[in-house]
Design a protein around this motif. Structure first.
Motif, short mmCIF file in Angstrom:
data_model
loop_
_atom_site.label_atom_id
_atom_site.label_comp_id
_atom_site.label_asym_id
_atom_site.label_seq_id
_atom_site.Cartn_x
_atom_site.Cartn_y
_atom_site.Cartn_z
N ARG A 50 0.83 -1.21 0.00
CA ARG A 50 0.00 0.00 0.00
C ARG A 50 0.86 1.26 0.00
N GLU A 54 1.05 4.22 -2.81
CA GLU A 54 0.78 5.62 -2.49
C GLU A 54 1.96 6.52 -2.84
N GLU A 55 3.17 6.04 -2.57
CA GLU A 55 4.36 6.87 -2.79
C GLU A 55 4.78 6.94 -4.26
#
Length: 130
Positions: A50, A54-55
Motif C-alpha cells: 500500500r 501511495e508513494e
C-alpha cells in the motif's frame, strides 16, 4: 480465490471478493487489498504494498517479491540463532554497498536532449505496454 485469466499473456487475475463479486486486475496492490490476513508479517507485507502504491504508484508486486526474498534469506539466519538486529545490520550494509555501486555505474543523462529522455522513459514503461 485467485485464478489466472485466459488469453495469450494471461496477465490479469480473477478474484472472488467476500461479497461474491468478481474483480479482474493485474495490480498486485489490488490483489492484496482483497486478501484477508491475520498473520502480523502478512499484514506488514500488505502495508508495504500500500505504501509503495501511495508513494510511487507502481512496483507493488516487485516490492512484495523483494521483501519476500529478504525474509526468505533471513529465515535460515534466524534458525541459526542470529539476532534480528545483526541481520538488519547486514541488510543495511548491503544497501550502502549497492548505493555505492550504483553511483559508480550511473550514466549521466542530458535532460535537455529529447532523445535521451525518450530512451529513459521508454526503458521505464516498456513492460507496461506489452
Amino acid at each position: 480465490i485467485v485464478r489466472t485469466t485466459l488469453g495469450p499473456r494471461a496477465m490479469l487475475k480473477m478474484l472472488l471478493d467476500p461479497m461474491g463479486g468478481i474483480v479482474m486486475t493485474n495490480d498486485g496492490n489490488a490483489i492484496l487489498r482483497e486478501v484477508d490476513v491475520t498473520h502480523p508479517a502478512a499484514k506488514n507485507m500488505i502495508e508495504l504494498s500500500r505504501a509503495q502504491d501511495e508513494e510511487v504508484g507502481d512496483g507493488t508486486t516487485s516490492v512484495i517479491i523483494l521483501a519476500g526474498e529478504f525474509l526468505g534469506v533471513a529465515e535460515p539466519l534466524l534458525e541459526k540463532k542470529l539476532h534480528p538486529t545483526l541481520i538488519v545490520a547486514g541488510y543495511m550494509q548491503a544497501l550502502e554497498d549497492a548505493l555505492e555501486i550504483m553511483k559508480q555505474i550511473a550514466v549521466p543523462i542530458d535532460s535537455n536532449n529529447p532523445e535521451a529522455v525518450r530512451e529513459v522513459v521508454r526503458g521505464a514503461i516498456d513492460t507496461k505496454f506489452v
